[in-house]
Write a protein that holds these residues in place. Structure first.
Motif, PDB file in Angstrom:
ATOM      1  N   ARG A 169       0.833  -1.196   0.000  1.00 49.21           N
ATOM      2  CA  ARG A 169       0.000   0.000   0.000  1.00 49.21           C
ATOM      3  C   ARG A 169       0.875   1.257   0.000  1.00 49.21           C
ATOM      4  N   VAL A 170       0.301   2.342  -0.484  1.00 50.03           N
ATOM      5  CA  VAL A 170       0.935   3.654  -0.460  1.00 50.03           C
ATOM      6  C   VAL A 170       0.178   4.515   0.545  1.00 50.03           C
ATOM      7  N   VAL A 171       0.922   5.198   1.408  1.00 56.07           N
ATOM      8  CA  VAL A 171       0.316   6.053   2.432  1.00 56.07           C
ATOM      9  C   VAL A 171       0.796   7.484   2.192  1.00 56.07           C
ATOM     10  N   VAL A 172      -0.143   8.395   2.053  1.00 56.21           N
ATOM     11  CA  VAL A 172       0.207   9.801   1.788  1.00 56.21           C
ATOM     12  C   VAL A 172      -0.569  10.705   2.738  1.00 56.21           C
ATOM     13  N   PRO A 173      -0.065  11.935   2.974  1.00 52.17           N
ATOM     14  CA  PRO A 173      -0.861  12.890   3.756  1.00 52.17           C
ATOM     15  C   PRO A 173      -2.197  13.149   3.062  1.00 52.17           C
ATOM     16  N   ALA A 174      -3.196  13.483   3.837  1.00 57.42           N
ATOM     17  CA  ALA A 174      -4.547  13.648   3.284  1.00 57.42           C
ATOM     18  C   ALA A 174      -4.609  14.724   2.208  1.00 57.42           C
ATOM     19  N   HIS A 175      -3.713  15.709   2.272  1.00 53.64           N
ATOM     20  CA  HIS A 175      -3.744  16.794   1.293  1.00 53.64           C
ATOM     21  C   HIS A 175      -2.831  16.530   0.090  1.00 53.64           C
ATOM     22  N   HIS A 176      -2.193  15.376   0.044  1.00 46.23           N
ATOM     23  CA  HIS A 176      -1.208  15.078  -1.003  1.00 46.23           C
ATOM     24  C   HIS A 176      -1.877  14.974  -2.373  1.00 46.23           C
ATOM     25  N   GLU A 177      -1.102  15.260  -3.408  1.00 45.05           N
ATOM     26  CA  GLU A 177      -1.641  15.212  -4.769  1.00 45.05           C
ATOM     27  C   GLU A 177      -2.145  13.825  -5.147  1.00 45.05           C
ATOM     28  N   LEU A 178      -1.482  12.778  -4.669  1.00 46.55           N
ATOM     29  CA  LEU A 178      -1.947  11.422  -4.965  1.00 46.55           C
ATOM     30  C   LEU A 178      -3.288  11.147  -4.296  1.00 46.55           C
ATOM     31  N   ALA A 179      -3.505  11.726  -3.121  1.00 47.16           N
ATOM     32  CA  ALA A 179      -4.786  11.550  -2.437  1.00 47.16           C
ATOM     33  C   ALA A 179      -5.896  12.263  -3.201  1.00 47.16           C
ATOM     34  N   ARG A 180      -5.578  13.413  -3.761  1.00 42.54           N
ATOM     35  CA  ARG A 180      -6.602  14.153  -4.510  1.00 42.54           C
ATOM     36  C   ARG A 180      -7.010  13.408  -5.777  1.00 42.54           C
ATOM     37  N   VAL A 181      -6.041  12.754  -6.410  1.00 41.91           N
ATOM     38  CA  VAL A 181      -6.360  11.977  -7.609  1.00 41.91           C
ATOM     39  C   VAL A 181      -7.225  10.777  -7.235  1.00 41.91           C
ATOM     40  N   GLY A 182      -6.860  10.112  -6.113  1.00 42.72           N
ATOM     41  CA  GLY A 182      -7.675   9.028  -5.581  1.00 42.72           C
ATOM     42  C   GLY A 182      -7.689   7.766  -6.412  1.00 42.72           C
ATOM     43  N   GLU A 183      -6.682   7.549  -7.239  1.00 42.34           N
ATOM     44  CA  GLU A 183      -6.617   6.354  -8.076  1.00 42.34           C
ATOM     45  C   GLU A 183      -5.458   5.468  -7.625  1.00 42.34           C
ATOM     46  N   PRO A 184      -5.453   4.193  -8.039  1.00 41.98           N
ATOM     47  CA  PRO A 184      -4.300   3.343  -7.730  1.00 41.98           C
ATOM     48  C   PRO A 184      -2.999   3.988  -8.207  1.00 41.98           C
ATOM     49  N   VAL A 185      -1.969   3.828  -7.410  1.00 46.01           N
ATOM     50  CA  VAL A 185      -0.694   4.488  -7.681  1.00 46.01           C
ATOM     51  C   VAL A 185       0.147   3.615  -8.609  1.00 46.01           C
ATOM     52  N   ARG A 186       0.689   4.228  -9.639  1.00 42.15           N
ATOM     53  CA  ARG A 186       1.589   3.509 -10.535  1.00 42.15           C
ATOM     54  C   ARG A 186       2.933   3.295  -9.845  1.00 42.15           C
ATOM     55  N   THR A 187       3.538   2.146 -10.095  1.00 45.56           N
ATOM     56  CA  THR A 187       4.813   1.835  -9.464  1.00 45.56           C
ATOM     57  C   THR A 187       5.863   2.886  -9.769  1.00 45.56           C
ATOM     58  N   GLU A 188       5.935   3.327 -11.003  1.00 45.31           N
ATOM     59  CA  GLU A 188       6.968   4.291 -11.392  1.00 45.31           C
ATOM     60  C   GLU A 188       6.814   5.630 -10.682  1.00 45.31           C
ATOM     61  N   ASP A 189       5.600   5.953 -10.248  1.00 44.43           N
ATOM     62  CA  ASP A 189       5.396   7.228  -9.562  1.00 44.43           C
ATOM     63  C   ASP A 189       6.083   7.250  -8.197  1.00 44.43           C
ATOM     64  N   LEU A 190       6.343   6.090  -7.626  1.00 43.25           N
ATOM     65  CA  LEU A 190       6.995   6.050  -6.322  1.00 43.25           C
ATOM     66  C   LEU A 190       8.435   6.543  -6.397  1.00 43.25           C
ATOM     67  N   GLY A 191       8.997   6.561  -7.591  1.00 42.61           N
ATOM     68  CA  GLY A 191      10.340   7.096  -7.756  1.00 42.61           C
ATOM     69  C   GLY A 191      10.391   8.610  -7.707  1.00 42.61           C
ATOM     70  N   LEU A 192       9.233   9.269  -7.643  1.00 36.50           N
ATOM     71  CA  LEU A 192       9.183  10.731  -7.648  1.00 36.50           C
ATOM     72  C   LEU A 192       9.200  11.329  -6.250  1.00 36.50           C
ATOM     73  N   TYR A 193       9.063  10.496  -5.217  1.00 36.63           N
ATOM     74  CA  TYR A 193       8.883  11.019  -3.860  1.00 36.63           C
ATOM     75  C   TYR A 193       9.903  10.415  -2.900  1.00 36.63           C
ATOM     76  N   ASP A 194      10.168  11.160  -1.819  1.00 38.81           N
ATOM     77  CA  ASP A 194      10.901  10.589  -0.700  1.00 38.81           C
ATOM     78  C   ASP A 194       9.979   9.575  -0.014  1.00 38.81           C
ATOM     79  N   LEU A 195      10.522   8.407   0.285  1.00 41.24           N
ATOM     80  CA  LEU A 195       9.689   7.329   0.817  1.00 41.24           C
ATOM     81  C   LEU A 195       9.989   7.040   2.286  1.00 41.24           C
ATOM     82  N   VAL A 196       8.977   6.553   2.975  1.00 50.06           N
ATOM     83  CA  VAL A 196       9.107   5.986   4.312  1.00 50.06           C
ATOM     84  C   VAL A 196       8.740   4.514   4.181  1.00 50.06           C
ATOM     85  N   VAL A 197       9.669   3.627   4.492  1.00 46.44           N
ATOM     86  CA  VAL A 197       9.439   2.193   4.274  1.00 46.44           C
ATOM     87  C   VAL A 197       9.811   1.411   5.527  1.00 46.44           C
TER      88      VAL A 197
END
Length: 314
Positions: A169-197
């Motif tokens: 799963r991907v966890v983002v702040p409620a105001h994050h752009e991915l949350a606003r889109v509200g769609e499944p996250v593409r794997t390649e998009d995870l390379g655009l952000y700093d991650l917490v794993v």
């Protein structure tokens, strides 16, 4: 003089609990009695088992060599007691099980509850281990471990059976752009952000290696083995979380949004692992059957093997 069971029990307790005082408390004996037991064992063997100058107390090379035999003897005595008790309709004993946090929270409590109703004479100890499940198995601290199948163990003395798979799963702040889109996250998009794993050592981190295998080079801002900490870091805009579903299912989601991934191949597999010399005892135990019979956490895919016959005892 011959070696007494109490001597072995005290010796192993000092190793497991890191000192004579802690061992005495754990096995409900006076510290002087534990010290006397270890001293008697050392005199019988003609060696020093502990370096008492070290803090905490440490095994000598002779103690390291003897530990496996002491544990083996105590294990065989337990098996013998269980065999006799089983003939008479009452199984007694104890079993220590190690698990990473999400498995410990989402699966084992119900298994232990139902198991204890059927076998009240067997005490199950739950040991929550973030990164040292394999070590706990190899030292004999626990007899069974639940852990992600990755990173794979490099020690041939350990064997495992798959239990389940669960989506990442991907966890983002409620105001994050991915949350606003509200769609499944593409794997390649995870390379655009700093991650917490989740993880302890970046090179051996399951989530990091998983993304590398999918042609994404992640930037990891934080590693944590505590799901609540991962959520808190994300909530405070310190990164985008990438973790297994059971880890986030067990946490509050205030201030964050949990999103699925578009790629169904991004899954964690969880296995039950044991040390090969303990295979007969583990597979033969009713607790193993309880794991095979128990309902799995919601949202997981069952990978458990069909019940198998216990291997012939060597």
């Amino acid at each position: 003089m011959t070696v007494q069971v109490d001597w072995l029990t005290s010796f192993v307790a000092v190793v497991d609990h890191g000192g004579f005082a802690a061992a005495a408390e754990a096995i409900f004996r006076a510290q002087s009695r534990v010290s006397a037991h270890v001293g008697s064992l050392e005199r019988e063997l003609g060696v020093q088992l502990f370096d008492r100058r070290a803090r905490p107390v440490a095994l000598t090379p002779s103690g390291e060599a003897y530990l496996a035999y002491a544990r083996g003897t105590l294990t065989q005595l337990d098996l013998g007691r269980n065999a006799v008790a089983e003939v008479n309709g009452l199984i007694r004993g104890q079993l220590a099980v190690a698990a990473h946090p999400s498995a410990a929270a989402s699966f084992l409590p119900r298994v232990i509850r139902d198991f204890r109703r059927r076998f009240p004479g067997i005490h199950v100890e739950l040991v929550e281990e973030f990164v040292h499940v394999d070590e706990a198995l190899l030292t004999g601290r626990v007899q069974l471990g639940l852990r992600p199948r990755y990173p794979a163990t490099q020690d041939g003395r350990l064997r495992g059976f798959p239990l389940w798979s669960e989506p990442m799963r991907v966890v983002v702040p409620a105001h994050h752009e991915l949350a606003r889109v509200g769609e499944p996250v593409r794997t390649e998009d995870l390379g655009l952000y700093d991650l917490v794993v989740p993880g302890h050592n970046l090179g051996q981190t399951e989530a990091y290696q998983m993304l590398l295998q999918h042609d994404v080079t992640p930037t990891v801002a934080y590693l944590t083995n505590i799901p609540q900490t991962l959520i808190a870091l994300v909530r405070n805009d310190l990164g985008v979380g990438f973790t297994n579903s059971l880890a986030v299912d067990g946490c509050g989601h205030d201030g964050v949004c949990v999103l699925p991934l578009a790629d169904p191949a991004l899954v964690r597999e969880v296995a039950a692992v044991f040390e090969t010399s303990q295979e007969f005892a583990v597979i033969r135990s009713p607790f193993w059957q309880a794991i095979l019979d128990a309902p799995l956490p919601a949202g997981t895919v069952d990978l458990r093997p069909a019940p198998i016959e216990a291997p012939a005892q060597r």
